[in-house]
Design a protein around this motif. Structure first.
Motif, short mmCIF file in Angstrom:
data_model
loop_
_atom_site.label_atom_id
_atom_site.label_comp_id
_atom_site.label_asym_id
_atom_site.label_seq_id
_atom_site.Cartn_x
_atom_site.Cartn_y
_atom_site.Cartn_z
N PHE A 27 0.81 -1.23 0.00
CA PHE A 27 0.00 0.00 0.00
C PHE A 27 0.84 1.27 0.00
CE2 PHE A 27 -3.06 -3.18 1.41
CZ PHE A 27 -4.17 -2.83 0.65
N GLY A 28 2.14 1.14 -0.18
CA GLY A 28 3.00 2.31 -0.35
C GLY A 28 2.91 3.30 0.79
N VAL A 29 2.61 4.56 0.46
CA VAL A 29 2.62 5.63 1.46
C VAL A 29 1.31 5.72 2.25
CG1 VAL A 29 4.26 6.98 0.12
CG2 VAL A 29 1.81 7.37 -0.22
N VAL A 30 0.34 4.85 1.95
CA VAL A 30 -0.93 4.88 2.67
C VAL A 30 -0.70 4.40 4.11
CG1 VAL A 30 -3.31 4.04 2.72
CG2 VAL A 30 -2.16 4.39 0.53
N ARG A 153 17.22 -2.75 -10.58
CA ARG A 153 16.06 -2.95 -9.71
C ARG A 153 15.22 -4.15 -10.16
NH1 ARG A 153 11.95 0.27 -6.53
NH2 ARG A 153 9.88 -0.39 -7.24
N SER A 154 14.97 -4.24 -11.44
CA SER A 154 14.01 -5.24 -11.92
C SER A 154 14.60 -6.64 -12.08
CB SER A 154 13.38 -4.80 -13.24
OG SER A 154 14.34 -4.68 -14.27
N LYS A 155 15.93 -6.78 -11.98
CA LYS A 155 16.51 -8.11 -12.13
C LYS A 155 16.08 -9.07 -11.02
CE LYS A 155 20.91 -7.12 -9.78
NZ LYS A 155 22.39 -7.05 -9.96
N THR A 187 -0.30 0.19 -20.24
CA THR A 187 -0.51 1.32 -19.33
C THR A 187 0.77 1.83 -18.70
OG1 THR A 187 -0.85 -0.14 -17.42
CG2 THR A 187 -2.82 0.52 -18.68
N GLY A 188 1.78 0.94 -18.52
CA GLY A 188 2.91 1.31 -17.69
C GLY A 188 2.48 1.39 -16.23
N GLY A 189 3.34 1.97 -15.41
CA GLY A 189 2.99 2.18 -14.00
C GLY A 189 3.66 1.18 -13.09
N HIS A 190 3.01 0.07 -12.84
CA HIS A 190 3.58 -0.94 -11.95
C HIS A 190 4.93 -1.40 -12.49
CE1 HIS A 190 3.82 -4.16 -9.08
NE2 HIS A 190 3.82 -5.07 -10.03
N SER A 191 4.99 -1.65 -13.77
CA SER A 191 6.24 -1.80 -14.51
C SER A 191 6.11 -0.96 -15.76
CB SER A 191 6.50 -3.27 -14.88
OG SER A 191 5.55 -3.73 -15.83
N ASN A 192 7.22 -0.70 -16.43
CA ASN A 192 7.15 0.15 -17.61
C ASN A 192 6.31 -0.48 -18.71
OD1 ASN A 192 7.80 2.53 -18.96
ND2 ASN A 192 9.66 1.69 -19.86
N GLY A 193 6.28 -1.82 -18.74
CA GLY A 193 5.53 -2.51 -19.80
C GLY A 193 4.19 -3.06 -19.36
N HIS A 194 3.73 -2.70 -18.18
CA HIS A 194 2.48 -3.23 -17.62
C HIS A 194 1.29 -2.93 -18.53
CE1 HIS A 194 -1.07 -3.33 -14.97
NE2 HIS A 194 -0.39 -4.15 -14.20
N SER A 195 0.37 -3.92 -18.62
CA SER A 195 -0.85 -3.77 -19.41
C SER A 195 -2.06 -4.18 -18.58
CB SER A 195 -0.79 -4.64 -20.67
OG SER A 195 0.30 -4.30 -21.49
N ILE A 196 -3.23 -3.76 -19.02
CA ILE A 196 -4.48 -4.20 -18.42
C ILE A 196 -5.30 -4.93 -19.48
CG2 ILE A 196 -4.50 -2.33 -16.73
CD1 ILE A 196 -6.72 -1.01 -18.43
N LEU A 197 -6.36 -5.61 -19.02
CA LEU A 197 -7.21 -6.40 -19.90
C LEU A 197 -8.63 -5.86 -19.85
CD1 LEU A 197 -7.58 -9.13 -21.56
CD2 LEU A 197 -8.19 -10.15 -19.36
N MET A 225 1.21 0.75 -4.98
CA MET A 225 2.21 -0.03 -4.27
C MET A 225 3.59 0.61 -4.24
SD MET A 225 1.51 -3.97 -5.39
CE MET A 225 1.05 -3.81 -7.10
N ALA A 226 4.34 0.32 -3.18
CA ALA A 226 5.74 0.71 -3.15
C ALA A 226 6.53 -0.07 -4.20
CB ALA A 226 6.33 0.46 -1.77
N TYR A 227 5.97 -1.20 -4.65
CA TYR A 227 6.61 -1.99 -5.70
C TYR A 227 6.50 -1.34 -7.08
CZ TYR A 227 6.48 -5.85 -2.29
OH TYR A 227 6.63 -6.65 -1.18
N ASP A 228 5.63 -0.36 -7.24
CA ASP A 228 5.45 0.26 -8.56
C ASP A 228 6.71 1.01 -8.98
OD1 ASP A 228 2.90 -0.72 -8.36
OD2 ASP A 228 1.89 1.18 -8.72
N ASP A 229 7.17 0.73 -10.20
CA ASP A 229 8.36 1.42 -10.71
C ASP A 229 8.05 2.86 -11.08
OD1 ASP A 229 10.00 -0.82 -10.45
OD2 ASP A 229 9.54 -1.55 -12.46
N TYR A 230 6.82 3.11 -11.54
CA TYR A 230 6.43 4.46 -11.99
C TYR A 230 5.07 4.80 -11.38
CZ TYR A 230 10.11 3.33 -15.30
OH TYR A 230 11.31 2.95 -15.86
N PRO A 231 5.04 5.15 -10.08
CA PRO A 231 3.76 5.33 -9.39
C PRO A 231 2.87 6.41 -9.98
CG PRO A 231 5.62 6.07 -8.03
CD PRO A 231 6.20 5.32 -9.18
N MET A 232 3.44 7.48 -10.52
CA MET A 232 2.60 8.52 -11.12
C MET A 232 1.89 8.00 -12.38
SD MET A 232 2.54 10.97 -9.07
CE MET A 232 1.52 12.02 -10.12
#
Length: 279
Positions: A27-30, A153-155, A187-197, A225-232
């Motif tokens: 939940f990151g900064v929440v 980071r991602s390795k 979409t990017g976000g969680h990872s740079n290549g993240h997608s939604i369905l 998430m704090a795990y997100d590479d690109y939270p914005m």
């Protein structure tokens, strides 16, 4: 196993394993005082996070969304660190409905982090082979490129054991991929290549936000998430797609949620319909 019908498309949740990860990271900064009311942690401050693929059956095709955490692939240390309480039972789940891994025509990967991609390969005679030998495996080109060339980071989450054996099956896409009423959108976000369905059939809609909304408790656009590479970018994608889904009275489906397989939210943000996870 729980199911959901979207027009002419049938969704069935399979058993891909169960992890327990740190609630603060999820939940990151929440503040914990807020997120713990929606998703209670255990005594180690971990929250239960299944890794359950969704089988989509449409137009005579068997389509798998994500692949679970696999079976017999994680070391004892990894099992402990990731709080694994149940490894994948994907093959048994498929057998229950008269299918097997060879029956899968497509595997749709929203991204290729280990908890989504470990099930893509399995050990056979001491080497890794494809779990779904007849399937085309879809993921964004950005994700596929990083999978094979991870950064510092991602390795830790992109493992060669999960891609080398399926390299010839992967079909990368740029911004969008379509198969009838089903589409993957980058979409990017969680990872740079993240997608939604997104599934749209017979006037009904389902949206699988993957790790932009890993659980129902991540409904708020700012709860990332704090795990997100690109939270914005995660926030921007949620700001775009959540209103779209609400406008179309869509089902939100989940891979990681310990309580719900799918929910519908009303305009006031309250759950108005749900399919609860049974086990």
């Amino acid at each position: 196993m729980e199911t959901l019908k979207i027009g002419n498309v049938l969704l069935t949740w399979l058993h891909g394993g169960v992890t327990n990860l740190d609630g603060g990271a999820m939940f990151g900064v929440v503040p914990k005082g807020l997120w713990s009311k929606k998703y209670p942690p255990n005594e180690k401050n971990q929250i239960e996070l299944p890794t359950d693929p969704i089988l989509i059956q449409a137009d005579g095709k068997n389509i798998l969304v994500e692949s679970g955490i696999g079976k017999g692939k994680l070391t004892e240390k990894q099992l402990r660190n990731y709080g694994v309480t149940r490894e994948s039972e994907l093959e048994a789940s498929l057998k229950t409905i008269g299918l097997n891994p060879e029956s899968i025509d497509y595997v749709l990967m929203t991204h290729l982090h280990f908890d989504h991609a470990c099930g893509l390969t399995r050990l056979a005679d001491g080497k890794f082979v494809s779990t779904f030998p007849n399937a085309k495996i879809l993921t964004s080109k950005i994700e596929w490129d990083e999978m094979r060339n991870p950064n510092i980071r991602s390795k830790n989450t992109y493992w060669k054991e999960n891609w080398e054996a399926i390299e010839t099956q992967v079909v990368p896409f740029e911004e969008q991929w379509n198969l009838g009423s089903i589409r993957l959108s980058h979409t990017g976000g969680h990872s740079n290549g993240h997608s939604i369905l997104i599934i749209e059939s017979g006037g009904e809609v389902a949206i699988h936000m993957a790790d932009l909304m890993p659980t129902h408790a991540h409904q708020n656009s700012l709860w990332v998430m704090a795990y997100d590479d690109y939270p914005m970018d995660s926030i921007a994608a949620k700001e775009k797609w959540v209103p779209y889904a609400l406008e179309h009275n869509a089902w939100f489906t989940f891979y990681h949620d310990a309580f719900y397989r799918a929910v519908k939210w009303g305009a006031d943000g309250q759950i108005v319909e749900s399919i609860k996870r049974q086990e």
